[in-house]
Design a protein around this motif. Structure first.
Motif, PDB file in Angstrom:
ATOM      1  N   ARG A   3       2.102   5.744  -2.507  1.00  0.00           N
ATOM      2  CA  ARG A   3       2.406   6.780  -2.045  1.00  0.00           C
ATOM      3  C   ARG A   3       3.776   7.353  -2.199  1.00  0.00           C
ATOM      4  O   ARG A   3       4.106   8.439  -2.247  1.00  0.00           O
ATOM      5  CB  ARG A   3       1.979   6.767  -0.547  1.00  0.00           C
ATOM      6  CG  ARG A   3       0.558   6.513  -0.132  1.00  0.00           C
ATOM      7  CD  ARG A   3      -0.061   7.731  -0.424  1.00  0.00           C
ATOM      8  NE  ARG A   3      -0.957   7.717  -1.795  1.00  0.00           N
ATOM      9  CZ  ARG A   3      -1.911   6.944  -2.167  1.00  0.00           C
ATOM     10  NH1 ARG A   3      -2.789   6.388  -1.252  1.00  0.00           N
ATOM     11  NH2 ARG A   3      -2.326   7.076  -3.360  1.00  0.00           N
ATOM     12  N   ILE A  32       5.136  11.057   4.192  1.00  0.00           N
ATOM     13  CA  ILE A  32       4.561  10.650   2.841  1.00  0.00           C
ATOM     14  C   ILE A  32       3.262  11.002   3.080  1.00  0.00           C
ATOM     15  O   ILE A  32       2.529  10.877   4.135  1.00  0.00           O
ATOM     16  CB  ILE A  32       5.005   9.115   2.409  1.00  0.00           C
ATOM     17  CG1 ILE A  32       4.231   7.927   3.207  1.00  0.00           C
ATOM     18  CG2 ILE A  32       6.480   9.010   2.360  1.00  0.00           C
ATOM     19  CD1 ILE A  32       4.476   6.717   2.484  1.00  0.00           C
ATOM     20  N   PRO A  33       2.455  10.989   1.736  1.00  0.00           N
ATOM     21  CA  PRO A  33       0.806  11.169   2.093  1.00  0.00           C
ATOM     22  C   PRO A  33       0.217   9.959   2.683  1.00  0.00           C
ATOM     23  O   PRO A  33       0.807   8.668   2.597  1.00  0.00           O
ATOM     24  CB  PRO A  33       0.624  11.480   0.431  1.00  0.00           C
ATOM     25  CG  PRO A  33       1.674  12.156  -0.112  1.00  0.00           C
ATOM     26  CD  PRO A  33       2.929  11.503   0.567  1.00  0.00           C
ATOM     27  N   LEU A  34      -0.671  10.292   3.064  1.00  0.00           N
ATOM     28  CA  LEU A  34      -1.638   9.261   3.960  1.00  0.00           C
ATOM     29  C   LEU A  34      -1.608   7.961   3.211  1.00  0.00           C
ATOM     30  O   LEU A  34      -2.300   8.018   1.942  1.00  0.00           O
ATOM     31  CB  LEU A  34      -2.983   9.581   4.485  1.00  0.00           C
ATOM     32  CG  LEU A  34      -3.684   9.087   5.492  1.00  0.00           C
ATOM     33  CD1 LEU A  34      -3.209   9.292   6.747  1.00  0.00           C
ATOM     34  CD2 LEU A  34      -4.931   9.229   5.226  1.00  0.00           C
ATOM     35  N   THR A  35      -1.070   6.772   3.585  1.00  0.00           N
ATOM     36  CA  THR A  35      -1.265   5.530   3.052  1.00  0.00           C
ATOM     37  C   THR A  35      -2.726   4.988   3.284  1.00  0.00           C
ATOM     38  O   THR A  35      -2.988   5.136   4.337  1.00  0.00           O
ATOM     39  CB  THR A  35      -0.127   4.322   3.342  1.00  0.00           C
ATOM     40  OG1 THR A  35      -0.117   4.041   4.753  1.00  0.00           O
ATOM     41  CG2 THR A  35       1.348   4.892   2.997  1.00  0.00           C
ATOM     42  N   SER A  36      -3.170   4.061   2.383  1.00  0.00           N
ATOM     43  CA  SER A  36      -4.366   3.338   2.619  1.00  0.00           C
ATOM     44  C   SER A  36      -4.369   2.219   1.796  1.00  0.00           C
ATOM     45  O   SER A  36      -3.475   1.958   0.806  1.00  0.00           O
ATOM     46  CB  SER A  36      -5.647   4.167   2.247  1.00  0.00           C
ATOM     47  OG  SER A  36      -5.513   4.395   0.952  1.00  0.00           O
ATOM     48  N   TYR A  37      -4.869   1.081   1.700  1.00  0.00           N
ATOM     49  CA  TYR A  37      -5.449   0.031   0.954  1.00  0.00           C
ATOM     50  C   TYR A  37      -5.895   0.841  -0.376  1.00  0.00           C
ATOM     51  O   TYR A  37      -6.625   1.833  -0.301  1.00  0.00           O
ATOM     52  CB  TYR A  37      -6.627  -0.881   1.491  1.00  0.00           C
ATOM     53  CG  TYR A  37      -6.976  -1.730   0.343  1.00  0.00           C
ATOM     54  CD1 TYR A  37      -6.226  -2.942  -0.355  1.00  0.00           C
ATOM     55  CD2 TYR A  37      -8.321  -1.492  -0.393  1.00  0.00           C
ATOM     56  CE1 TYR A  37      -6.602  -3.536  -1.229  1.00  0.00           C
ATOM     57  CE2 TYR A  37      -8.903  -2.351  -1.384  1.00  0.00           C
ATOM     58  CZ  TYR A  37      -7.952  -3.190  -1.766  1.00  0.00           C
ATOM     59  OH  TYR A  37      -8.433  -4.222  -2.838  1.00  0.00           O
ATOM     60  N   ASN A  39       0.743  -1.200  -0.059  1.00  0.00           N
ATOM     61  CA  ASN A  39       0.067   0.131   0.181  1.00  0.00           C
ATOM     62  C   ASN A  39       0.799   1.294   0.081  1.00  0.00           C
ATOM     63  O   ASN A  39       0.511   2.300  -0.388  1.00  0.00           O
ATOM     64  CB  ASN A  39      -0.903  -0.010   1.276  1.00  0.00           C
ATOM     65  CG  ASN A  39      -2.022  -1.045   1.071  1.00  0.00           C
ATOM     66  OD1 ASN A  39      -2.400  -1.371  -0.077  1.00  0.00           O
ATOM     67  ND2 ASN A  39      -2.582  -1.720   2.149  1.00  0.00           N
TER      68      ASN A  39
END
Lengths: 331, 331
Positions: B310, B324-329, B306
């Motif tokens: 990013r 780093i920008p917000l990670t997500s699935y 995931n």
């Protein structure tokens, strides 16, 4: 270290509380204030609250204030809708100043207001500055936090988010805001007027969907009263059996006909438990819960302030909490 | 949409599992693989696991593979320490390729390995690419997630993070890794050898401290056995009263003489409950809990994958999950 200089636009109750919070931080200071309310123009901030500066007076002219104090960032706490916030943002961005706003619709405006979003984005990129909408909800509990929790998932089948609040210990204005004590007819009327609505449920669903790469077919956002099944007595109000104890607002988002996102926001006097919960059905399943819930007033002011440091490092353009560097409290 | 092309470096158990997970994603594909193990060189990935590609063979020459397949990103799952990972990262970054790694010390290397960190950072900026260390822990549960939860706080007094795992249902290798079934003498010996240690507790404390703007005076990281108070019988092993059921590792961080960060990681056969908990004493207090805990094997592979999307959008340099920008699935 030099303090980060903030201009606050909107000196209502939220602006005042944010001003207090800024005054408690060593790294920040409010150097200018703007409001259009004739009763506020010309007043010193210290007249609104003793914690606030007596050196800053409220002006009605935003551009003049920005020219004069050259702030590092603008905190915009005026309106909830994209239609009215856009010209305000444009005025600030044209001065090359980044914007952090509590405007609910700005938290993820790309689907509901694509043209205004593109306009803000284009201008911000031209001016090499960034704009973000934040708050506890929308901005955190029902969108950026659940999205971040999916980081540990290899697959996400469904996202369910529950925010339940017992309003018994909240202030009278909050209880009135959620329709507590209203007859069901009066509740319906307030609902029709649009004054009972929590703004941002649809934006939260679209935020989560966008982060997960889901293009939702449809969303809905339905408001209903929480009805007292017996008489309720609290310190601040009595509620009769059959009247409204508060509001329940449910947002649903569908992908290829399947309900993939369900958000429930329920606030009622006498609600048995307060909590914030994220349930991710996926690989693995994740169930995260904040017992007692998160106090919305404090949290919205705090996350607004905590986003200031991050917006200064963000890529230029119209950003969301999902694409600025991770926010946190900072000293 | 074109798939994101990944080269995997390190085809041990973690690399294989990440390869499987990549093969399940529509947006990613493994286009190259590197390992120094003579038993693996020349093998097809499909020889390691049926889910993996039969078109990709394992090479020992990293630079050759990068030149040949020109990947979008490299996933590096080789070693846990900065000393040995740095030359590997440099070789990839010199080719202008961003790196996502599960190297534990890379999750927040700025305090423990400042010179190596600065070297990687400088090179990555020169090559206009980014490097990040991630994983479920370090990388998420004890650092980026707690830091993000403080976003709604106006003040943070203390951060306590607890990760408790019942290892009764985990695989034998995991039970042995945590020292379950060892006599206390044998446990001491494994501890002295350093083979019982969870790597990353100090890095997690330094991550949280850095995000909150705390310059810690000191940290400690202490390992002790969880001792069986009676005989324990499980499907995979029996543990005698007085022997080790597992490991308890406690990290503490002090600021101006006050203990401000406490991390406890306890994994034992027969631990009554599995959970992950973050307790923030502050304004407001936040207590967030994931009942059942987060499965470490799945979660580390998932967050690594995931993070790929990013890192492609991150600012050049040596980054952390905090910037780093917000990670997500993502699908």
């Amino acid at each position: 270290m030099n303090k980060i200089k903030v201009v606050q636009i909107g000196m209502g109750p939220l602006g005042i509380k944010i001003g207090q919070f800024i005054s408690q931080r060593n790294s920040l200071e409010t150097v200018g204030a703007v409001d259009k309310n004739p009763e506020l123009i010309g007043k010193r901030l210290a007249d609104l609250h003793e914690d606030l500066s007596d050196a800053v007076s409220i002006s009605e002219n935003l551009t003049e204030v920005l020219d004069e104090v050259r702030p590092d960032v603008a905190v915009l706490t005026t309106v909830s809708d994209m239609e009215r916030i856009t010209p305000q943002i444009e005025e600030i961005v044209k001065a090359g100043i980044p914007v952090v706003s509590t405007c609910e619709e700005l938290s993820y405006p790309w689907d509901c207001a694509p043209e205004l979003s593109a306009r803000i984005d284009k201008l911000a990129i031209e001016m090499n500055t960034a704009v973000v909408g934040t708050g506890v909800n929308p901005g955190f509990l029902m969108d950026s936090l659940p999205a971040f929790l999916t980081s540990v998932c290899q697959h996400v089948e469904k996202v369910t988010i529950n925010r339940y609040q017992n309003a018994a210990y909240r202030r009278g204005p909050f209880q009135r805001k959620i329709g507590a004590g209203l007859s069901l007819d009066a509740f319906e009327q307030r609902k029709t007027e649009g004054t009972l609505r929590h703004v941002g449920l649809t934006e939260s669903m679209q935020f989560v969907a966008a982060k997960l790469g889901w293009k939702l077919d449809a969303t809905e956002d339905v408001i209903a009263p929480v009805v007292a099944s017996e008489d309720v007595h609290t310190e601040s109000m009595d509620i009769k059996k059959g009247d409204a104890m508060g509001v329940c607002q449910v947002g649903k988002g569908w992908l290829n006909g399947e309900e993939k996102i369900t958000l429930t926001f329920q606030a009622a006097v006498g609600e048995p438990e307060s909590y914030d919960e994220v349930i991710i059905q996926g690989t693995p399943n994740i169930k995260s819960r904040i017992d007692g819930g998160v106090n919305g007033d404090v949290a919205t002011c705090a996350i607004t302030i905590n986003s200031i440091a991050r917006i200064l490092e963000a890529k230029p353009g119209l950003r969301t909490m999902g694409d600025i560097p991770l926010t946190s409290y900072f000293e």
